[in-house]
Design a protein around this motif. Structure first.
Motif, short mmCIF file in Angstrom:
data_model
loop_
_atom_site.label_atom_id
_atom_site.label_comp_id
_atom_site.label_asym_id
_atom_site.label_seq_id
_atom_site.Cartn_x
_atom_site.Cartn_y
_atom_site.Cartn_z
N TRP A 30 0.84 -1.20 0.00
CA TRP A 30 0.00 0.00 0.00
C TRP A 30 0.88 1.26 0.00
N ARG A 33 1.85 1.89 -3.49
CA ARG A 33 0.75 2.49 -4.25
C ARG A 33 0.62 3.98 -3.92
N ASP A 411 -5.11 8.50 3.85
CA ASP A 411 -5.39 8.18 2.45
C ASP A 411 -6.33 9.22 1.85
N GLN A 435 -6.39 7.19 -10.68
CA GLN A 435 -6.33 6.87 -9.25
C GLN A 435 -6.73 5.42 -9.01
N GLU A 436 -7.76 4.95 -9.69
CA GLU A 436 -8.21 3.57 -9.51
C GLU A 436 -7.18 2.58 -10.03
N MET A 439 -4.26 2.67 -7.35
CA MET A 439 -4.57 2.27 -5.97
C MET A 439 -5.33 0.95 -5.86
N SER A 440 -5.99 0.51 -6.92
CA SER A 440 -6.89 -0.64 -6.77
C SER A 440 -6.64 -1.79 -7.74
N SER A 441 -5.92 -1.55 -8.83
CA SER A 441 -5.83 -2.57 -9.87
C SER A 441 -4.47 -3.27 -9.86
N ASN A 442 -4.35 -4.27 -10.72
CA ASN A 442 -3.07 -4.93 -10.97
C ASN A 442 -2.50 -4.54 -12.32
#
Length: 453
Positions: A30, A33, A411, A435-436, A439-442
């Motif tokens: 995290w 990221r 955050d 941002q997605e 912070m959220s994907s591979n």
């Protein structure tokens, strides 16, 4: 160091190599990221400004072939071209992250190099994160070994930044532990960037990060193909530490806790768009305003007591450009009082020419205070004394900076910073999408369309 003492370069190279396969816990991933999103937050506003725009013209013919994204001109090209321009843009608006104990901005050069190489070789998201973590590990710990004396003449983000970029590059290219060591050694010879180009006029400071990314890439690419250098380059009597600091390196401090904690989890996220040495004064002024009626109109004088760099780098009573204003404690304090914050708009022409800000600047003074200076660089403090026009005096000792590990940005606060800074560069939809991805994907971040600013 004697023959029985472990070579710090080899230990650091081994630590970086282990980041290729060691368990990656949620906190560290995290943190990577967050660092990557913060890199985009500070890079994209710099893509439309000099010197990055000038470099895009100067070096267009050298773009070369490749899949690395240059966010400055929007083209794909070689990793070295993309890293040079992107890292320069990243260090332009003064929002890049800080490893405060080492006085070092690792993100601009290390992430620029790692992302360019990752995009070019189509690495996985996890490989990118591991390379960033490893680059931060080595660079931040070398900064610990040579600071604070290194900073008297050298810009750590230019010098050590070259090494961080080299390590990340070598890791992504599949280098062995020994080859990562040679990347460090080669990069230690490519490192440069002196203090006058921080404290004088001109555009060289952002180029410090650009050159670090480019030279680090060269070192990492060469080492991964078998080019060698002296593995005593960091600690020997004629090595990097001896040449750029007052000793052959405080390696006990630098290596303390190796494999127990990693620097990327202890980063400072910048909350203000100026030199970090001004932050304690800005945060102290904000703290005073909570309980005292302090406004731009009520100021008779503001006196700031800080550490050495607060005075030597930031005592600039009459800045004549945006770059100088970012390093002027007089300007930044006055801008904060008038505008309510010191972010991008504080360094645009309307603010730089604002008569209210200019009228406040002569009322701001700064000195070095011995006991505060003695706690630098591990603690960045300021004592602020405000005298109002009605004769009242207000004082506050600010012992931390917002964004430091001791007082971190949440955050939510990081996301707000990111959205604010990229607002002029990306559409709302593109901003949210990036941002997605980060912070959220591979997925690896790829090309994005910048809007006209």
């Amino acid at each position: 160091m004697n023959n029985t003492t472990p070579n710090p370069l080899e230990r650091l190279a081994q630590a970086a190599y282990r980041w290729n396969t060691r368990p990656l816990d949620a906190e560290t991933d995290w943190a990577a990221r967050r660092a990557l999103l913060d890199w985009f937050a500070t890079t994209l506003p710099g893509c439309s400004q000099a010197p990055a725009t000038l470099l895009a013209d100067a070096f267009a013919a050298t773009r070369g072939e490749g899949r690395a994204v240059c966010y400055v001109d929007g083209h794909l090209g070689s990793p070295r071209y993309a890293a040079l321009l992107n890292a320069t843009a990243s260090h332009t608006v003064e929002f890049d992250d800080i490893f405060k104990d080492g006085g070092y901005h690792p993100g601009s050069s290390t992430i620029a190099a790692a992302l360019a190489v990752a995009q070019d070789i189509q690495a996985t998201r996890e490989q990118l994160h591991r390379a960033i973590i490893g680059g931060y590990e080595v660079g931040c710990r070398i900064a610990l070994a040579i600071q604070p004396s290194h900073y008297r003449f050298w810009h750590t983000s230019a010098t050590v930044g070259t090494i961080g970029a080299a390590v990340a590059t070598a890791m992504l290219l599949g280098a062995t532990s020994e080859q990562i060591g040679h990347a460090i050694a080669l990069a230690s010879s490519f490192a440069g960037g002196h203090q006058q180009n921080l404290q004088g006029e001109g555009m060289a400071k952002p180029l410090h990060a650009g050159h670090a990314a480019d030279a680090g890439l060269m070192a990492g690419m060469a080492a991964a193909k078998g080019v060698t250098a002296s593995l005593d380059s960091l600690h020997a009597s004629h090595g990097f530490a001896a040449a750029t600091s007052d000793s052959t390196g405080n390696w006990g401090t630098a290596l303390e806790g190796l494999d127990e904690w990693t620097p990327i989890t202890r980063m400072t996220v910048k909350n203000h768009g100026c030199c970090g040495h001004i932050f304690p004064a800005l945060d102290g002024l904000k703290a005073l305003q909570v309980s005292a009626p302090i406004t731009a109109e009520s100021i008779e004088s503001i006196h700031i007591e800080g550490y050495g760099a607060t005075y030597s780098m930031c005592n600039r009573p009459t800045p004549s450009s945006a770059q100088e204003a970012r390093f002027s404690i007089q300007y930044c304090i006055a801008a904060y009082l008038v505008l309510g914050k010191v972010r991008l708009q504080a360094f645009e022409p309307p603010a730089l020419e604002d008569d209210r800000i200019r009228a406040l600047m002569p009322k701001v003074s700064v000195v070095e205070r011995a006991d505060i200076a003695a706690r630098y660089p591990r603690q960045r403090m300021a004592n602020i004394i405000v005298t109002s026009t009605d004769g009242n005096t207000y004082q506050h000792l600010q012992e931390t900076r917002k964004g430091d590990p001791e007082n971190p940005m949440t955050d939510t606060e990081l996301f707000e910073k990111y959205q604010e800074l990229v607002n002029g560069s990306l559409s709302p939809a593109a901003s949210q999408s990036l941002q997605e991805v980060v912070m959220s994907s591979n997925q690896l971040p790829g090309s994005i369309e910048l809007v006209n600013t």
